[in-house]
Design an enzyme around this catalytic site. Structure first.
Site, PDB file in Angstrom:
ATOM      1  CG  HIS A   1      -4.913 -15.630  -7.254  1.00  0.00           C
ATOM      2  ND1 HIS A   1      -4.467 -16.349  -8.289  1.00  0.00           N
ATOM      3  CD2 HIS A   1      -6.408 -15.555  -7.623  1.00  0.00           C
ATOM      4  CE1 HIS A   1      -5.341 -16.575  -9.237  1.00  0.00           C
ATOM      5  NE2 HIS A   1      -6.449 -16.155  -8.959  1.00  0.00           N
ATOM      6  CG  ASP A   2      -8.038 -19.219  -7.204  1.00  0.00           C
ATOM      7  OD1 ASP A   2      -8.497 -18.037  -6.554  1.00  0.00           O
ATOM      8  OD2 ASP A   2      -8.103 -19.039  -8.559  1.00  0.00           O
TER       9      ASP A   2
ATOM     10  CG  ASP B   1      -1.249   1.565  -4.061  1.00  0.00           C
ATOM     11  OD1 ASP B   1       0.148   1.476  -4.284  1.00  0.00           O
ATOM     12  OD2 ASP B   1      -1.825   2.133  -2.945  1.00  0.00           O
TER      13      ASP B   1
ATOM     14  CG  ASP C   1      -1.690   1.107   1.269  1.00  0.00           C
ATOM     15  OD1 ASP C   1      -1.882   2.038   0.600  1.00  0.00           O
ATOM     16  OD2 ASP C   1      -2.088   1.549   2.828  1.00  0.00           O
TER      17      ASP C   1
ATOM     18  CG  ASN D   1      -3.157   4.956  -1.912  1.00  0.00           C
ATOM     19  OD1 ASN D   1      -3.064   3.878  -1.055  1.00  0.00           O
ATOM     20  ND2 ASN D   1      -4.200   5.258  -2.675  1.00  0.00           N
TER      21      ASN D   1
ATOM     22  CG  ASP E   1      -9.952 -16.191 -14.264  1.00  0.00           C
ATOM     23  OD1 ASP E   1      -9.426 -16.649 -13.252  1.00  0.00           O
ATOM     24  OD2 ASP E   1     -11.243 -16.245 -14.403  1.00  0.00           O
TER      25      ASP E   1
ATOM     26  CG  ASP F   1      -5.923   2.860   0.117  1.00  0.00           C
ATOM     27  OD1 ASP F   1      -4.882   2.102   0.291  1.00  0.00           O
ATOM     28  OD2 ASP F   1      -6.446   3.132  -1.078  1.00  0.00           O
TER      29      ASP F   1
ATOM     30  CG  ASP G   1      -5.369 -12.714 -13.754  1.00  0.00           C
ATOM     31  OD1 ASP G   1      -5.891 -13.567 -14.538  1.00  0.00           O
ATOM     32  OD2 ASP G   1      -5.145 -12.776 -12.727  1.00  0.00           O
TER      33      ASP G   1
ATOM     34  CD  GLU H   1      -7.955 -20.645 -13.064  1.00  0.00           C
ATOM     35  OE1 GLU H   1      -8.020 -20.949 -11.701  1.00  0.00           O
ATOM     36  OE2 GLU H   1      -8.810 -19.703 -13.579  1.00  0.00           O
TER      37      GLU H   1
END
Length: 555
Positions: A329-330, A28, A20, A22, A199, A24, A97, A256
């Site tokens: 990520h899955d 990013d 991160d 910025n 994907d 929040d 992706d 994938e």
């Protein structure tokens, strides 16, 4: 045949959780730019960036509302252009992706299709009338519940979604829709990216007979996989997709594609295939059911895992090329998936698993945090999970009669949030990912497992990953480790041993994935190239300590 993309070392970034910049609590694009020197130092040559497009974030960006815009949480298109340039300065390529099985229900095409049944955009998606006040078929979506969602303000009309109801599937039978998708793909490739991870691409062709399937759950539904995945005729779409986009740009693509039978690989990879390479999930999904349910616990042995891994290497390279990986990520973290005893999920074990996959034949993909040996979180309530599939799997487990405790155990074990927790950069509050509360709870082990603690430690997991990458890229061994044959070796159950061999040399990779010593016979003299422990060879026997991983050049 040599190809540039076979020689890459890819690092997968989940932007929301990487860095991160910025303040929040959300990662990013500028955060990725800040870490490019870290990635260059690690030795990677390519970044796969998970979706950063405009999205309502129902499925964390895999529900795209505008392919040509960046979600403001991640920054702007100007930031993307800067990332491409600054990565290139460090000899790092970018792949994005590509999500083209479905869009968000907030995409302008779908909004127009809902608003006006006579709009040409109604044909961009799959709309069907129900029967007897029931959906058109009894298929269950990947994220549970029916694949059909009632269209508001229209009697008996439904739209189709393989995944979330906020992810309506595109109608690939429509040539105009396909042309609009190709235009978008070429627009991104013209921008200067090196290609795509594609994907859920084996879902784009549906069984057009729209018949009910056999009920296979307490919800009275039938898994959609038999009707929506790897369907005959998909190769026609693939051929057109490749010719109108990928071939023009000579880019890299990785598919994938879960559940592809090995005898059907030719339409995906190889001379006539659509993609440069694909991921094979036949061994990585050993812990879940064939319908991708996280329950019940799947019993598997290391021998079965090894056989599936070796079979994958044998079958893939008859046809084409693959991307090799431990995590994404899955999935959950590999230390939790492959090391049963929590006490044995050590840095040494992380090095052994890393080595096992790094020197397989194929292009290696490293997932963020894997290179420091990150392990799963343990969450105490279903409300602590963000991932919509974790909530869906929890509900399904309860429907099937499991207790709340059992259902939570399944989700803790397999939740996609395990790899989506913010990256652990240091031991300060919020792990150096942000200086405010992150969008998802930090990994609970971040004070012990983080980059800052490992970066200057020659014995750390991070240092071992750097050594492995350097060895693979070393001109003395590069040709063998990229293009050499893969030769599996017989060994006891918890030892995974194989050779990489070409006309020039033979390299032995051996991993002892158990908490006890063992021996492995050597038929000739050997030179140590890399090891996570002291190498002990006596009487042509390699003595392996618990979780020792060693690479030898056979003389």
């Amino acid at each position: 045949m040599p190809q540039w993309w076979k020689e890459e070392i890819v690092y997968q970034i989940y932007p929301k959780s990487f860095q991160d910049s910025n303040h929040d609590g959300i990662g990013d694009i500028q955060g990725i730019i800040q870490k490019l020197d870290y990635l260059k130092d690690l030795g990677v040559t390519m970044l796969w960036i998970c979706p950063i497009y405009c999205s309502p974030m129902d499925d964390n960006g895999y529900d795209i509302a505008d392919y040509y815009q960046i979600h403001p949480d991640f920054g702007s298109m100007k930031d993307v252009d800067e990332l491409i340039v600054k990565a290139k300065e460090r000899d790092i390529k970018i792949i994005m992706d590509l999500v083209i099985n479905h869009t968000s229900d907030e995409h302008a095409w779908f909004q127009e299709a809902l608003k006006n049944p006579d709009s040409p955009y109604r044909q961009y998606y799959i709309f069907k009338e129900g029967q007897d006040n029931q959906p058109p078929t009894n298929w269950r979506s990947v994220f549970s519940g029916s694949v059909w969602e009632k269209v508001p303000h229209e009697d008996n009309m439904y739209y189709f979604h393989s995944f979330s109801k906020k992810q309506p599937d595109l109608n690939w039978e429509n040539p105009q829709m396909r042309e609009d998708i190709y235009r978008m793909i070429n627009w991104w490739l013209d921008k200067g990216i090196a290609g795509f991870r594609v994907d859920a691409i084996n879902f784009i062709k549906k069984d057009q007979s729209w018949q009910n399937g056999p009920v296979d759950g307490a919800d009275g539904l039938s898994s959609c996989f038999e009707f929506t995945r790897n369907q005959p005729g998909i190769e026609v779409f693939f051929k057109e997709l490749r010719e109108k986009t990928f071939d023009i740009h000579h880019c890299m693509t990785v598919a994938e594609a879960v559940g592809v039978p090995y005898d059907q690989l030719g339409i995906f990879i190889g001379q006539d295939g659509c993609f440069s390479m694909m991921f094979d999930f036949n061994y990585s999904h050993i812990d879940i059911t064939e319908h991708e349910e996280w329950f019940p616990l799947q019993n598997w042995t290391m021998q079965e895992y090894k056989e599936k891994l070796f079979l994958s290497q044998k079958e893939i390279f008859k046809t084409g090329w693959c991307g090799t990986f431990l995590e994404n990520h899955d999935m959950q973290r590999s230390l939790n998936r492959l090391i049963r005893n929590p006490q044995e999920r050590t840095p040494k074990a992380a090095k052994a698993l890393g080595q096992m996959f790094m020197f397989l034949k194929g292009t290696p993909f490293i997932y963020q945090g894997e290179e420091i040996g990150t392990i799963n979180n343990h969450r105490l309530s279903i409300h602590d999970f963000d991932d919509l599939n974790s909530h869906a799997q929890y509900r399904r487990a309860l429907q099937e009669g499991y207790s709340e405790k059992e259902a939570l155990d399944f989700v803790n074990r397999r939740s996609r949030d395990n790899t989506r927790s913010p990256m652990s950069w240091n031991s300060q509050l919020y792990a150096g990912f942000s200086d405010v509360q992150p969008w998802l709870t930090n990994n609970e082990y971040y004070q012990d497992i983080n980059v800052a603690k490992q970066v200057n430690d020659p014995d750390s997991v991070l240092s071992y990953y750097k050594q492995m990458i350097a060895l693979r890229q070393n001109p003395l061994y590069h040709q063998t480790l990229v293009y050499g044959d893969f030769i599996p070796l017989e060994s006891e159950e918890y030892v995974i041993a194989y050779m990489r061999q070409d006309d020039q040399q033979t390299i032995l990779c051996i991993q002892n994935l158990q908490n006890k010593e063992t021996h492995f016979p050597l038929s000739s003299k050997a030179q140590v190239l890399l090891s996570n422990d002291q190498v002990n060879i006596q009487n042509q026997q390699l003595k392996l300590s618990p979780y020792q991983a060693t690479i030898l050049l056979i003389k």
